[in-house]
Design an enzyme around this catalytic site. Sequence first.
Site, PDB file in Angstrom:
ATOM      1  N   GLY A  39     -47.021  35.260  29.159  1.00  0.00           N
ATOM      2  CA  GLY A  39     -45.588  35.568  29.156  1.00  0.00           C
ATOM      3  C   GLY A  39     -45.210  35.998  30.558  1.00  0.00           C
ATOM      4  O   GLY A  39     -45.914  36.794  31.185  1.00  0.00           O
ATOM      5  N   ASP A 234     -46.012  33.972  38.631  1.00  0.00           N
ATOM      6  CA  ASP A 234     -45.842  35.340  38.119  1.00  0.00           C
ATOM      7  C   ASP A 234     -46.653  36.327  38.961  1.00  0.00           C
ATOM      8  O   ASP A 234     -46.201  37.438  39.247  1.00  0.00           O
ATOM      9  CB  ASP A 234     -46.314  35.426  36.662  1.00  0.00           C
ATOM     10  CG  ASP A 234     -45.497  34.537  35.755  1.00  0.00           C
ATOM     11  OD1 ASP A 234     -44.318  34.279  36.077  1.00  0.00           O
ATOM     12  OD2 ASP A 234     -46.040  34.086  34.731  1.00  0.00           O
TER      13      ASP A 234
HETATM   14  O1  RIB Z   1     -45.559  31.553  33.958  1.00  0.00           O
HETATM   15  C1  RIB Z   1     -46.621  31.353  33.053  1.00  0.00           C
HETATM   16  C2  RIB Z   1     -46.234  31.846  31.708  1.00  0.00           C
HETATM   17  O2  RIB Z   1     -45.176  31.051  31.226  1.00  0.00           O
HETATM   18  C3  RIB Z   1     -47.317  31.726  30.661  1.00  0.00           C
HETATM   19  O3  RIB Z   1     -48.151  32.860  30.578  1.00  0.00           O
HETATM   20  C4  RIB Z   1     -46.544  31.447  29.388  1.00  0.00           C
HETATM   21  O4  RIB Z   1     -46.600  32.468  28.452  1.00  0.00           O
HETATM   22  C5  RIB Z   1     -45.104  31.198  29.843  1.00  0.00           C
HETATM   23  O5  RIB Z   1     -44.303  32.264  29.604  1.00  0.00           O
END
Ligand code: RIB
Length: 284
Positions: A39, A234
Amino acid sequence: MARIAVVGSINMDLVTRTRRRPRAGETVLGTTFATVPGGKGANQAIAARRAGAAVDFVGAIGTDVFGAELRKVLADNEVGTAGLRTVEGSSGTATIVVDETGENTIIVVGGANAALSDLTDGDRALIADADIMLCQLEIPVDTVLGAARCARDHGTLVLLNPSPARSLPPELWEAVDIAVVNEGEAAQLDAELRTVTHVLTTRGGAGASYRGPEGELAHPGVRVEVVDTTGAGDTFTGALAAHWHEGPATALAWACTAGALATTVVGASASIPTAAAIERALAE
Ligand code: RIB
């Protein structure tokens, strides 16, 4: 130490690895399957914590089997969970297919993330106490807007990673201080990004760039052996937030290095490097 509040998504990633991704109507044999917490919100929270910040997470998990595991991964990583609520039903999931080049396709089903519709007084206090409030777009846009307004009211910087890209109200863009986008999003959001003070654009293996009051900066790609790019953006964003107080050039170096290291391990949260690993790579 920077204090970060992440208001965002948390998913269980269902990760299948395969030599190549199937075409429409085709079946291919995969090589491995794993469930890995992910996420965009949770990944960025863990990345900021591992890069050295104090982090609180505001989000939602479901009452299914994944919920408890998702709560645990945040706690195990010393991310504050006072803002994590459990709602009836499924947790968010992401069905991810990774091919032999490390590239992926992802389908996210919001589940509990879609129920994050109100901020409590406790959530607002976490945002008010933070240096940076970090959001993505896997939760309702109205919640992102409410969090951004709360941050603005309390002098907390708003960092938005507008992913997955979708149309946003102009008042949200007006509240954003820092945006992190990939090249595709940068092209798609060209007009909106002009109102944002600090814009960072990630360029995959070619590194990333910054434009803002400090001028224009570029950081080259960090050479690594890529096995899975999931969560690299992320990780970039979380590390950037953790080191933003040291100035854009330093933050960009930490972010690029952390993001590159994240591609060397399979899985989103599982691949996020520690501050010590990032420092070692920066010194090389
Ligand atoms: O950016 C990667 C994430 O995108 C993954 O972990 C998945 O859960 C989606 O949210």
